[in-house]
Design an enzyme around this catalytic site. Sequence first.
Site, PDB file in Angstrom:
ATOM      1  N   GLN A  26       8.409  -1.788 -13.943  1.00 48.44           N
ATOM      2  CA  GLN A  26       8.616  -2.870 -12.987  1.00 48.44           C
ATOM      3  C   GLN A  26       8.491  -4.259 -13.608  1.00 48.44           C
ATOM      4  OE1 GLN A  26       5.865  -0.775  -9.963  1.00 48.44           O
ATOM      5  NE2 GLN A  26       7.327  -1.870  -8.678  1.00 48.44           N
TER       6      GLN A  26
ATOM      7  N   HIS B  12       3.512   6.098 -14.381  1.00 50.59           N
ATOM      8  CA  HIS B  12       3.934   5.412 -13.156  1.00 50.59           C
ATOM      9  C   HIS B  12       5.462   5.547 -13.073  1.00 50.59           C
ATOM     10  CE1 HIS B  12       2.567   2.149 -10.120  1.00 50.59           C
ATOM     11  NE2 HIS B  12       3.831   2.443  -9.822  1.00 50.59           N
TER      12      HIS B  12
ATOM     13  N   ASN C 194       0.190   7.955 -11.080  1.00 47.28           N
ATOM     14  CA  ASN C 194       0.277   7.105  -9.902  1.00 47.28           C
ATOM     15  C   ASN C 194       1.127   7.794  -8.839  1.00 47.28           C
ATOM     16  OD1 ASN C 194       0.093   4.401  -8.470  1.00 47.28           O
ATOM     17  ND2 ASN C 194       2.305   4.723  -8.485  1.00 47.28           N
ATOM     18  N   GLU C 195       0.543   8.042  -7.673  1.00 49.13           N
ATOM     19  CA  GLU C 195       1.288   8.544  -6.513  1.00 49.13           C
ATOM     20  C   GLU C 195       2.253   9.678  -6.856  1.00 49.13           C
ATOM     21  OE1 GLU C 195       3.273   5.285  -4.599  1.00 49.13           O
ATOM     22  OE2 GLU C 195       1.423   4.297  -4.030  1.00 49.13           O
TER      23      GLU C 195
ATOM     24  N   ASN D 223      -4.036   4.001  -3.010  1.00 47.26           N
ATOM     25  CA  ASN D 223      -3.087   2.927  -2.716  1.00 47.26           C
ATOM     26  C   ASN D 223      -2.863   2.909  -1.216  1.00 47.26           C
ATOM     27  OD1 ASN D 223      -2.886   2.692  -5.468  1.00 47.26           O
ATOM     28  ND2 ASN D 223      -0.760   3.431  -5.606  1.00 47.26           N
TER      29      ASN D 223
ATOM     30  N   TYR E  20      -0.980   0.832   1.965  1.00 46.84           N
ATOM     31  CA  TYR E  20      -0.048  -0.193   2.431  1.00 46.84           C
ATOM     32  C   TYR E  20       0.077  -0.290   3.947  1.00 46.84           C
ATOM     33  CZ  TYR E  20       1.336  -0.913  -2.357  1.00 46.84           C
ATOM     34  OH  TYR E  20       1.297  -1.235  -3.683  1.00 46.84           O
TER      35      TYR E  20
ATOM     36  N   TRP F 166      -1.798  -5.226  -5.396  1.00 52.35           N
ATOM     37  CA  TRP F 166      -0.428  -5.007  -5.820  1.00 52.35           C
ATOM     38  C   TRP F 166       0.366  -6.204  -5.352  1.00 52.35           C
ATOM     39  CZ3 TRP F 166       1.718  -1.966  -9.277  1.00 52.35           C
ATOM     40  CH2 TRP F 166       3.111  -2.080  -9.422  1.00 52.35           C
TER      41      TRP F 166
ATOM     42  N   GLU G  59      11.170  -3.976  -7.721  1.00 50.74           N
ATOM     43  CA  GLU G  59      10.617  -3.141  -6.653  1.00 50.74           C
ATOM     44  C   GLU G  59      11.492  -1.881  -6.461  1.00 50.74           C
ATOM     45  OE1 GLU G  59       7.845  -2.736  -5.180  1.00 50.74           O
ATOM     46  OE2 GLU G  59       8.552  -1.422  -3.586  1.00 50.74           O
ATOM     47  N   TRP G  60      11.628  -1.113  -7.542  1.00 48.48           N
ATOM     48  CA  TRP G  60      12.313   0.176  -7.516  1.00 48.48           C
ATOM     49  C   TRP G  60      13.669   0.077  -6.806  1.00 48.48           C
ATOM     50  CZ3 TRP G  60       9.960   2.426 -11.270  1.00 48.48           C
ATOM     51  CH2 TRP G  60       8.598   2.286 -11.446  1.00 48.48           C
TER      52      TRP G  60
HETATM   53  C1  GBH Z   1       3.625   1.714  -4.561  1.00 45.82           C
HETATM   54  O1  GBH Z   1       4.305   2.713  -3.901  1.00 45.82           O
HETATM   55  C2  GBH Z   1       3.966   1.824  -5.997  1.00 45.82           C
HETATM   56  O2  GBH Z   1       2.917   2.425  -6.725  1.00 45.82           O
HETATM   57  C3  GBH Z   1       4.393   0.535  -6.619  1.00 45.82           C
HETATM   58  O3  GBH Z   1       5.015   0.808  -7.830  1.00 45.82           O
HETATM   59  C4  GBH Z   1       5.299  -0.191  -5.652  1.00 45.82           C
HETATM   60  O4  GBH Z   1       5.876  -1.321  -6.209  1.00 45.82           O
HETATM   61  C5  GBH Z   1       4.478  -0.576  -4.461  1.00 45.82           C
HETATM   62  O5  GBH Z   1       3.868   0.538  -3.892  1.00 45.82           O
HETATM   63  C6  GBH Z   1       5.250  -1.288  -3.372  1.00 45.82           C
HETATM   64  O6  GBH Z   1       6.248  -0.468  -2.868  1.00 45.82           O
HETATM   65  O7  GBH Z   1       7.071   3.556   4.384  1.00 45.82           O
HETATM   66  O8  GBH Z   1       7.749   5.534   5.531  1.00 45.82           O
HETATM   67  O9  GBH Z   1       8.112   5.313   3.151  1.00 45.82           O
HETATM   68  C7  GBH Z   1       4.110   2.766  -2.531  1.00 45.82           C
HETATM   69  C8  GBH Z   1       4.932   3.871  -1.978  1.00 45.82           C
HETATM   70  C9  GBH Z   1       4.970   3.091   0.226  1.00 45.82           C
HETATM   71  C10 GBH Z   1       5.052   5.420  -0.260  1.00 45.82           C
HETATM   72  C11 GBH Z   1       4.577   3.383   1.635  1.00 45.82           C
HETATM   73  C12 GBH Z   1       4.681   5.705   1.128  1.00 45.82           C
HETATM   74  C13 GBH Z   1       4.745   4.930   3.353  1.00 45.82           C
HETATM   75  C14 GBH Z   1       5.741   5.782   4.010  1.00 45.82           C
HETATM   76  N1  GBH Z   1       4.535   4.141  -0.649  1.00 45.82           N
HETATM   77  N2  GBH Z   1       5.124   4.641   1.998  1.00 45.82           N
HETATM   78  S1  GBH Z   1       7.241   4.970   4.303  1.00 45.82           S
END
Ligand code: GBH
Length: 448
Positions: free
Chosen positions: A25, A126, A170-171, A291, A293, A395, A402-403
């Site tokens: 990234q 990652h 990572n995840e 992690n 969010y 983060w 952002e992927w």
């Molecule tokens: C992280 O992934 C990553 O580790 C990082 O590289 C990335 O930049 C960052 O977050 C921001 O995206 O919203 O319905 O898909 C987080 C990935 C995001 C997967 C929230 C699960 C919730 C389900 N996660 N998601 S949904």
Amino acid sequence: MSDAPPVADTFPDGFVWGAATAAYQVEGAVDADGRGQSIWDTFCRVPGAIAGGDTGEVACDHYHRYAEDIGLLADLGLGAYRFSIAWPRVQPDGSGAINQKGLDHYRRVVDELLVRDVIPSVTLYHWDLPQALQDKGGWPARDTAYRFADYAAVVHDALGDVVKQWITLNEPKVSSHAGYGSGIHAPGIKDQVLRDRAVHHLLLAHGLSLQALRDGRHAAGQQVGLTLDVSPVAPATDSQADADAARRVDVDSHRLFLDPVLHGTYPIHLDAVQDGDLGLISAPIDFLGINYYRRILVQAGPTGDETVLPEGVPVTSVNWPVQPDGLREVLVDLQTTYPTIPPIYITENGAAYDDVPADDGTVDDPQRVDYLHGHLRALRTAIAAGVDVRGYFVWTLLDNFEWAEGFAKRFGIVHVDYASQTRTPKTSAGWLGRVARANALPSGDRPA
Ligand code: GBH
């Protein structure tokens, strides 16, 4: 926000404050110093795979600018940097020959961190699998797990004398589910059978590398763990169909990874499991990286389980609802469901907003300050409720690739102008730095 009683503004002594990034990234420099190709280099060339046709070829040029970026982080007052090592820089083909120049780069990064008195936290994977290993089957192939353990041992040999915090993966859910299930991430495969094999082999890779890191020569106080992404999952209505859907999503996204690591069992049957695997996967870890969010609200839809947005809740620029109390909830739930859970680090938490520099060049991001304040308040409440959390990494340090969303979504506390590679700390960077230095939140309900 909530009617919970107020908790102290201060965090426990020794609480770690940091920022996180991931190699693909931020680094760019995809051809530098003998780096091999990863599945993300390949995926970025697939038409339509990435918004705007963006790629990580240049990104933040962090490969060359790491010293400046570490200087920024240290000057802000943050004491730790979580970054990931690019496997294709260390082993361009994913196995066999080692590229010393790649290892030397990360040695320089670590040395710079130590000079600046910043704790290095190394993530070994990652998401940037060497393309050569994908060509041999990728994560659905069992051999990839063994190759990962070899790679982990190589990196550990090179950095284990000084790096104490190691995160194997990572995840893994995103690697398996987005990479091999929905196909929205590299390598872009949509196949449930392959997806389930990837789940198990990622976790096997964790277990095998854990053993390698424990066996290798290492610094006193070494801690090894892995990072999982978690969200509280709730049904959208009180119908039985939605309750069942929420349960399925929670099992498929969370228990599928938490149960084997913390209890040594899978919640569903996976064909790929062999005798002894679960023993490796459930070997004790020193910490769990979390992690966080968002919360997830699930509805049973005509074509399957769907994530829906709650009403009246603000969203970030990636359309994720802002629900700080979900962090407290998920931590307390984890502690209750897994009473023997190791200490926790929040290895990622943050938000994307459409940050635009003002005429004078400053970047004001009051929404991100609010986001961070709310989540840190929730985190402090979880700690007060008895959850053992040792640190927090925002983060992310820099706006970055952002992927599948490309560069349009900005999660950084530092703004990056990609044309000039100019870094500008946003208001939130200064705010978080002050919180870190004080080891405390500003008093009162509103951020100072
Ligand atoms: C992280 O992934 C990553 O580790 C990082 O590289 C990335 O930049 C960052 O977050 C921001 O995206 O919203 O319905 O898909 C987080 C990935 C995001 C997967 C929230 C699960 C919730 C389900 N996660 N998601 S949904």
